[in-house]
Design an enzyme around this catalytic site. Structure first.
Site, PDB file in Angstrom:
ATOM      1  N   CYS A  83      -3.668  -5.924  -2.672  1.00 30.99           N
ATOM      2  CA  CYS A  83      -2.608  -6.486  -1.942  1.00 30.99           C
ATOM      3  C   CYS A  83      -2.485  -7.920  -1.813  1.00 30.99           C
ATOM      4  O   CYS A  83      -2.130  -8.745  -2.950  1.00 30.99           O
ATOM      5  CB  CYS A  83      -2.839  -5.807  -0.225  1.00 30.99           C
ATOM      6  SG  CYS A  83      -1.715  -5.723   0.157  1.00 30.99           S
ATOM      7  N   HIS A 101      -3.919  -0.217  -0.604  1.00 34.26           N
ATOM      8  CA  HIS A 101      -4.785   0.206   0.444  1.00 34.26           C
ATOM      9  C   HIS A 101      -5.960   1.357  -0.688  1.00 34.26           C
ATOM     10  O   HIS A 101      -5.569   1.781   0.577  1.00 34.26           O
ATOM     11  CB  HIS A 101      -5.392  -0.843   1.328  1.00 34.26           C
ATOM     12  CG  HIS A 101      -4.236  -2.122   2.137  1.00 34.26           C
ATOM     13  ND1 HIS A 101      -5.122  -3.326   1.712  1.00 34.26           N
ATOM     14  CD2 HIS A 101      -3.019  -2.548   1.368  1.00 34.26           C
ATOM     15  CE1 HIS A 101      -4.461  -3.781   2.611  1.00 34.26           C
ATOM     16  NE2 HIS A 101      -3.077  -3.628   2.075  1.00 34.26           N
ATOM     17  N   GLU A 133      -9.170   1.897   0.337  1.00 34.80           N
ATOM     18  CA  GLU A 133      -9.843   1.435   1.152  1.00 34.80           C
ATOM     19  C   GLU A 133      -9.678   2.260   2.533  1.00 34.80           C
ATOM     20  O   GLU A 133     -10.574   2.265   3.268  1.00 34.80           O
ATOM     21  CB  GLU A 133     -10.578   0.106   0.926  1.00 34.80           C
ATOM     22  CG  GLU A 133      -9.429  -1.397   2.079  1.00 34.80           C
ATOM     23  CD  GLU A 133      -8.334  -1.082   1.543  1.00 34.80           C
ATOM     24  OE1 GLU A 133      -8.040  -0.545   0.213  1.00 34.80           O
ATOM     25  OE2 GLU A 133      -8.103  -2.480   2.207  1.00 34.80           O
TER      26      GLU A 133
HETATM   27  N1  GLN Z   1       1.484  -9.636   2.692  1.00 28.42           N
HETATM   28  C1  GLN Z   1       0.864  -9.800   2.511  1.00 28.42           C
HETATM   29  C2  GLN Z   1       0.365 -11.057   1.695  1.00 28.42           C
HETATM   30  O1  GLN Z   1       1.239 -11.780   0.896  1.00 28.42           O
HETATM   31  C3  GLN Z   1      -0.334  -9.273   2.253  1.00 28.42           C
HETATM   32  C4  GLN Z   1      -0.406  -8.037   2.714  1.00 28.42           C
HETATM   33  C5  GLN Z   1      -1.729  -7.405   2.902  1.00 28.42           C
HETATM   34  O2  GLN Z   1      -2.659  -7.724   1.762  1.00 28.42           O
HETATM   35  N2  GLN Z   1      -1.865  -5.815   2.924  1.00 28.42           N
HETATM   36  O3  GLN Z   1      -0.593 -12.095   2.209  1.00 28.42           O
END
Ligand code: GLN
Length: 193
Positions: free
Chosen positions: A82, A174, A176
């Site tokens: 992410c 995610h 985790e």
């Molecule tokens: N939208 C977030 C970003 O660009 C990432 C979201 C997340 O890590 N769950 O930093």
């Protein structure tokens, strides 16, 4: 015992520590990484999700940026999820707040699934896994473009949400946050290679 670092500047750090140790079944020690010198002591590294603008800022003030780049270039396995995926990219579409580290040959679209789908779960097909994987997406980015070295591992519709480039495993979701350890198993296999 494999020692795996989790970058602990911001984001869902403790969830990654638990997920790694659970998947490692006694063969993995997960440690929180905050200071220069600590990445060196780990055989692999996780860059967790969170807020990439914040992590980017903290990374610079922590003095970890160069060490992280060097470790990635030397082939240390890195799992980036992410916000972590945003950080390791080469380029971010229309964004100047996050300075990507340029480790993986990908272009990122931040918050690619829009506000209507801020968070969602989807059963996705991941290359190398024999049955679908339930993935949790939270304000997730997507890989908008990828270079020739990058192997696409999964998509949601047209959007690329998992990919690998040599020692770098990058996910828009995610792993985790679910009980399914298969992604972590793929990552732990990368340590044996
Ligand atoms: N939208 C977030 C970003 O660009 C990432 C979201 C997340 O890590 N769950 O930093």
């Amino acid at each position: 015992m494999a020692r795996i670092g989790v970058l602990a500047l911001q984001g869902d750090v403790s969830e990654h520590v638990l997920a790694l140790e659970r998947a490692g079944q006694g063969k993995v020690q997960a440690v929180e990484v905050r200071k220069p010198g600590q990445i060196e002591e780990c055989q692999a590294l996780v860059l967790p999700g969170g807020e990439s603008t914040t992590i980017c800022r903290q990374l610079e003030s922590s003095g970890l940026t160069e060490e992280l780049k060097a470790a990635a270039r030397r082939g240390k396995p890195i799992l980036a999820t992410c916000a972590g995926l945003v950080l390791i990219s080469q380029e971010i579409e229309g964004d100047s707040l996050v300075k990507p580290l340029g480790l993986m040959d990908i272009k990122i679209s931040r918050n690619a699934f829009g506000s209507q789908r801020e968070s969602f779960e989807a059963d996705i097909q991941i290359k190398g896994l024999d049955r679908p994987y339930r993935a949790v997406f939270i304000r997730a980015p997507a890989i908008a473009a990828a270079g020739r070295e990058v192997e696409v591992l999964a998509r949601v519709g047209e959007a690329v949400v998992a990919a690998r480039q040599k020692n770098l495993l990058a996910l828009a979701f995610h792993p985790e946050l679910t009980e399914d350890p298969r992604i972590h198993h793929i990552f732990l296999k990368m340590l044996e290679a």
